[in-house]
Design an enzyme around this catalytic site. Structure first.
Site, PDB file in Angstrom:
ATOM      1  N   GLY A 177      -5.592   0.236   4.827  1.00 56.72           N
ATOM      2  CA  GLY A 177      -4.839  -0.889   4.339  1.00 56.72           C
ATOM      3  C   GLY A 177      -5.660  -2.220   4.689  1.00 56.72           C
ATOM      4  N   ASP A 178      -6.403  -2.156   6.105  1.00 56.46           N
ATOM      5  CA  ASP A 178      -6.887  -3.699   6.322  1.00 56.46           C
ATOM      6  C   ASP A 178      -7.920  -3.916   5.376  1.00 56.46           C
ATOM      7  OD1 ASP A 178      -5.252  -3.259   8.538  1.00 56.46           O
ATOM      8  OD2 ASP A 178      -6.808  -2.226   9.462  1.00 56.46           O
TER       9      ASP A 178
ATOM     10  N   SER B  10       1.033  -1.357  -0.034  1.00 55.73           N
ATOM     11  CA  SER B  10      -0.078   0.014   0.178  1.00 55.73           C
ATOM     12  C   SER B  10       0.741   1.240   0.107  1.00 55.73           C
ATOM     13  CB  SER B  10      -0.810   0.050   1.107  1.00 55.73           C
ATOM     14  OG  SER B  10      -1.698  -1.150   1.161  1.00 55.73           O
TER      15      SER B  10
ATOM     16  N   GLY C  95      -1.533   4.739  -4.541  1.00 58.71           N
ATOM     17  CA  GLY C  95      -1.894   3.789  -5.205  1.00 58.71           C
ATOM     18  C   GLY C  95      -1.249   2.287  -4.678  1.00 58.71           C
TER      19      GLY C  95
ATOM     20  N   ALA D  71      -1.916   7.405  -1.078  1.00 60.38           N
ATOM     21  CA  ALA D  71      -2.646   8.064  -2.022  1.00 60.38           C
ATOM     22  C   ALA D  71      -2.258   7.743  -3.401  1.00 60.38           C
ATOM     23  CB  ALA D  71      -2.599   9.731  -1.832  1.00 60.38           C
TER      24      ALA D  71
END
Length: 315
Positions: free
Chosen positions: A251-252, A220, A225, A223
């Site tokens: 992220g989860d 991750s 991508g 912003a």
């Protein structure tokens, strides 16, 4: 079924505030209380998608009881391990301009018996799982090799395992060759011991993690991508987000989206990006459901923008 393991869960309080002025009385304009911890968030996102999940986590004290009640209210099956210490409580301050300040408590120290009970609970539920997602920091008492032991046990049971952690816990676990690791940019930089300034830097770091044992790396980049690096090569996915309300749990949500779409290839990457983009548009650590997703806004390409500077370089 996706089995999640959260060794250090939390009770998360998120306050939305106009701005954070140190030394002043700050009045919140919004408040949420959610069950927290990276694996817990994955289970919440899986449930929001209408799929089955079981959340394994140690719980103790009044905060732990509230976490269990909140998860039950969301229809999430909880396999709890009672512990003597109280589950930690975390606070997040979300400012109107998107800046987020988080205060994370250390959590209880698990005894040897509690650690073994946690592993045994995972073992009992593993045969029903398509994936095991082990997420977050290790609480006090657990050795850095604890995740590595869990990866080895999962593979012995014939179950794929995804790992979202950092530092020594990640380094130890890589030796057992986890099927998937999901670092963010800062965790990537820490793992390879050098700063990352561009998408190309992140790609090289992800390739290094694969060389050290990771089957697939889903990175991750905030912003900017997400990167997917596996045995078939590398892909880059992104989606525009006009307004960020909170990046807690984004992220989860991405990891859940990736696993929900099969955990492999461009389709899974697109699902991860769509889930992550939807999560940051929601308050607190709210996990997106199908209605919040915008898959049409997602772009996935094998042409990696190597020279693109990261919006937030990782040091």
């Amino acid at each position: 079924m996706i089995l999640t393991v959260t060794p250090n869960p939390s009770l998360d309080r998120t306050y939305e505030i106009p701005s954070l002025d140190r030394g002043e009385v700050v009045r919140a304009v919004g408040e949420r209380v959610d069950p927290g911890g990276k694996g817990v968030n994955v289970s919440r996102a899986v449930t929001a998608a209408g799929r089955r999940t079981v959340a394994v986590l140690p719980l103790g004290g009044a905060p732990g009881a509230l976490v269990a009640d909140l998860l039950d209210a969301q229809g999430i099956e909880v396999a709890s391990v009672p512990v003597a210490g109280a589950t930690r409580s975390n606070v997040a301050l979300a400012e109107a301009d998107g800046v987020l300040t988080k205060i994370n408590a250390p959590g209880p120290e698990l005894s040897a018996a509690e650690q073994e009970a946690l592993l045994d609970t995972v073992r009992r539920h593993a045969p029903d799982a398509d994936w095991i997602a082990c997420c977050g920091s290790l609480p006090r008492g657990l050795a850095p090799s604890w995740y590595a032991d869990l990866v080895a046990r999962a593979h012995a049971a014939g179950v794929r395992i995804a790992l979202d952690t950092s530092g020594p816990a990640l380094r130890h676990a890589l030796r057992e060759r986890p099927d998937l690791v999901k670092p963010n940019a800062e965790e990537l930089a820490e793992a390879v011991g050098r700063p990352l300034a561009t998408v190309g830097d992140a790609l090289k770091a992800a390739e290094e993690l694969r060389a050290r044992g990771a089957g697939t790396v889903l990175a991750s980049l905030g912003a900017d991508g997400q990167l997917l690096v596996d045995g078939d090569g590398a892909r880059f996915g992104s989606a525009p987000v006009a307004l960020v309300r909170s990046n807690v749990g984004a992220g989860d949500a991405s990891l859940a989206g990736f696993l929900l779409a099969g955990g492999r290839g461009a389709e899974a990457l697109a699902s991860a990006v769509a889930h992550g983009a939807a999560a940051v548009r929601l308050p607190g650590s709210v996990m997106p459901g199908p209605a919040e997703l915008d898959p049409g806004a997602v772009t996935v390409t094998a042409r990696i923008p190597l020279d693109r500077p990261l919006s937030e370089p990782a040091t």
